[in-house]
Design an enzyme around this catalytic site. Structure first.
Site, PDB file in Angstrom:
ATOM      1  N   LYS A   1       4.406  -5.716   9.058  1.00  0.00           N
ATOM      2  CA  LYS A   1       3.895  -4.588   9.825  1.00  0.00           C
ATOM      3  C   LYS A   1       3.036  -5.223  10.978  1.00  0.00           C
ATOM      4  O   LYS A   1       3.036  -4.475  12.110  1.00  0.00           O
ATOM      5  CB  LYS A   1       3.221  -3.681   8.929  1.00  0.00           C
ATOM      6  CG  LYS A   1       4.009  -2.789   7.907  1.00  0.00           C
ATOM      7  CD  LYS A   1       4.927  -1.978   8.603  1.00  0.00           C
ATOM      8  CE  LYS A   1       5.667  -1.020   7.493  1.00  0.00           C
ATOM      9  NZ  LYS A   1       6.692  -0.270   8.255  1.00  0.00           N
TER      10      LYS A   1
ATOM     11  N   SER B   1       4.256   1.385  11.806  1.00  0.00           N
ATOM     12  CA  SER B   1       3.796   0.382  11.135  1.00  0.00           C
ATOM     13  C   SER B   1       2.660   0.923   9.981  1.00  0.00           C
ATOM     14  O   SER B   1       3.194   1.645   9.428  1.00  0.00           O
ATOM     15  CB  SER B   1       3.012  -0.654  12.318  1.00  0.00           C
ATOM     16  OG  SER B   1       2.464  -1.605  11.836  1.00  0.00           O
ATOM     17  N   SER B   2       1.659   0.224   9.993  1.00  0.00           N
ATOM     18  CA  SER B   2       0.566   0.557   8.994  1.00  0.00           C
ATOM     19  C   SER B   2      -0.639   0.044   9.194  1.00  0.00           C
ATOM     20  O   SER B   2      -0.901  -0.901   9.893  1.00  0.00           O
ATOM     21  CB  SER B   2       1.136   0.075   7.613  1.00  0.00           C
ATOM     22  OG  SER B   2       0.082   0.025   6.749  1.00  0.00           O
TER      23      SER B   2
ATOM     24  N   ASP C   1      22.147   1.620   4.612  1.00  0.00           N
ATOM     25  CA  ASP C   1      21.143   0.503   4.252  1.00  0.00           C
ATOM     26  C   ASP C   1      20.853   0.045   5.973  1.00  0.00           C
ATOM     27  O   ASP C   1      21.739  -0.575   6.592  1.00  0.00           O
ATOM     28  CB  ASP C   1      21.618  -0.310   3.408  1.00  0.00           C
ATOM     29  CG  ASP C   1      20.585  -1.395   3.172  1.00  0.00           C
ATOM     30  OD1 ASP C   1      19.496  -1.581   4.034  1.00  0.00           O
ATOM     31  OD2 ASP C   1      20.562  -2.525   2.398  1.00  0.00           O
TER      32      ASP C   1
ATOM     33  N   TYR D   1       4.309  -7.028   2.991  1.00  0.00           N
ATOM     34  CA  TYR D   1       4.155  -5.736   3.876  1.00  0.00           C
ATOM     35  C   TYR D   1       3.330  -5.939   4.991  1.00  0.00           C
ATOM     36  O   TYR D   1       3.737  -5.401   6.177  1.00  0.00           O
ATOM     37  CB  TYR D   1       4.014  -4.805   2.969  1.00  0.00           C
ATOM     38  CG  TYR D   1       3.612  -3.415   3.585  1.00  0.00           C
ATOM     39  CD1 TYR D   1       4.688  -2.578   3.643  1.00  0.00           C
ATOM     40  CD2 TYR D   1       2.439  -2.649   3.920  1.00  0.00           C
ATOM     41  CE1 TYR D   1       4.813  -1.063   4.276  1.00  0.00           C
ATOM     42  CE2 TYR D   1       2.410  -1.494   4.313  1.00  0.00           C
ATOM     43  CZ  TYR D   1       3.606  -0.716   4.501  1.00  0.00           C
ATOM     44  OH  TYR D   1       3.377   0.520   4.812  1.00  0.00           O
TER      45      TYR D   1
ATOM     46  N   ASN E   1      11.507   4.195  11.266  1.00  0.00           N
ATOM     47  CA  ASN E   1      10.434   4.508  10.229  1.00  0.00           C
ATOM     48  C   ASN E   1      10.804   3.887   8.992  1.00  0.00           C
ATOM     49  O   ASN E   1      10.005   3.643   7.952  1.00  0.00           O
ATOM     50  CB  ASN E   1      10.277   6.175   9.988  1.00  0.00           C
ATOM     51  CG  ASN E   1       9.619   6.504   8.583  1.00  0.00           C
ATOM     52  OD1 ASN E   1       8.452   6.390   8.655  1.00  0.00           O
ATOM     53  ND2 ASN E   1      10.228   6.987   7.667  1.00  0.00           N
TER      54      ASN E   1
END
Length: 254
Positions: free
Chosen positions: A157, A138-139, A64, A153, A91
């Protein structure tokens, strides 16, 4: 183009499936030895076997990444097993959903804090590389609001952009680069959008239609961007955020 990656050593967190696995395989295809970690022991074992089958040295561990001591031990053990470390790809993600405290805490501990902890643990090795490179995944959720269900989220990010930019300026004199790659909607078996496809086809089709390209991305397409940024061919690129979304986002990145 030769990316000058043969013989280099890379570590990818969350490397057992999806984008992480594609990144690990992309690096291996360029001749990198690779270490991966993820929580799923069977997934890690399968990914390591696939990497080894390409002819590179590959190691992995189930852990983890939110447990700092375990993450630090793995980075040290992996670097020793590979004979050093040139590339770090952070990631792993909690993929937190919702606006509650638990979702925010999970996103903070996994998406942001694991990245910070991994970078700190890996930096002594990366500095000795002479071509050290850090990539944080990231996103597009960090730059556009996709609804309150994704607020935890997206918030964390977005925090990665500031952290990596600051880190890049800090480590540049030490011969290390740091960048962010922000994927758009990415489809792979067992992933988030695959579950949406199976459980909510109308929502899936709406999200596909939202992209002018008329499709979602493939993990390999994200991985190609990561591999290039990780390579010495990107030696003057640091502190940037590379969006890989097939024109899904509507913002102008100046």
């Amino acid at each position: 183009m030769d990316l000058d990656l043969k013989g280099r050593r890379a570590l990818v967190t969350g490397g057992s499936k999806g984008i992480g696995r594609a990144v690990a395989l992309g690096l291996a295809a360029e001749g990198c030895d690779v270490a991966i970690c993820a929580r799923d022991a069977q997934g890690v074992a399968a990914a390591v076997a696939e990497l080894q089958a390409t002819g590179v040295n590959a190691v992995g561990a189930s852990l983890d990444v939110g447990e700092r001591a375990a993450l630090e031990r793995f980075i040290a053990t992996a670097a020793e097993a590979l004979g050093g470390l040139d590339i770090l790809v952070c990631n792993a993600s909690a993929f937190a959903e919702g606006s509650g405290e638990e979702a925010f805490r999970a996103a903070f501990e996994i998406d942001l804090l694991h990245t910070r902890n991994a970078c700190e643990a890996a930096l002594p090795w990366l500095e000795r590389s002479g071509a050290g490179s850090i990539i944080a995944i990231s996103s597009i959720s960090g730059v556009e609001d996709y609804g309150y269900d994704s607020v935890s989220y997206g918030t964390l990010k977005a925090a990665l952009f500031f952290y990596v930019k600051s880190l890049a300026r800090h480590v540049a004199p030490r011969g290390v680069r740091a960048n962010v790659v922000s994927p758009g909607t990415t489809l792979f078996a067992g992933g988030f959008w695959d579950r949406v496809r199976l459980n909510d086809p109308a929502s899936f089709e709406a999200n596909v239609a939202a992209n002018p390209m008329g499709r979602m991305g493939r993990p390999e397409e994200i991985a190609d961007a990561v591999v290039f940024l990780a390579s010495p061919r990107a030696s003057f690129i640091s502190g940037t955020n590379l969006t890989v979304d097939g024109t899904l986002t509507m913002r102008v990145q100046a």
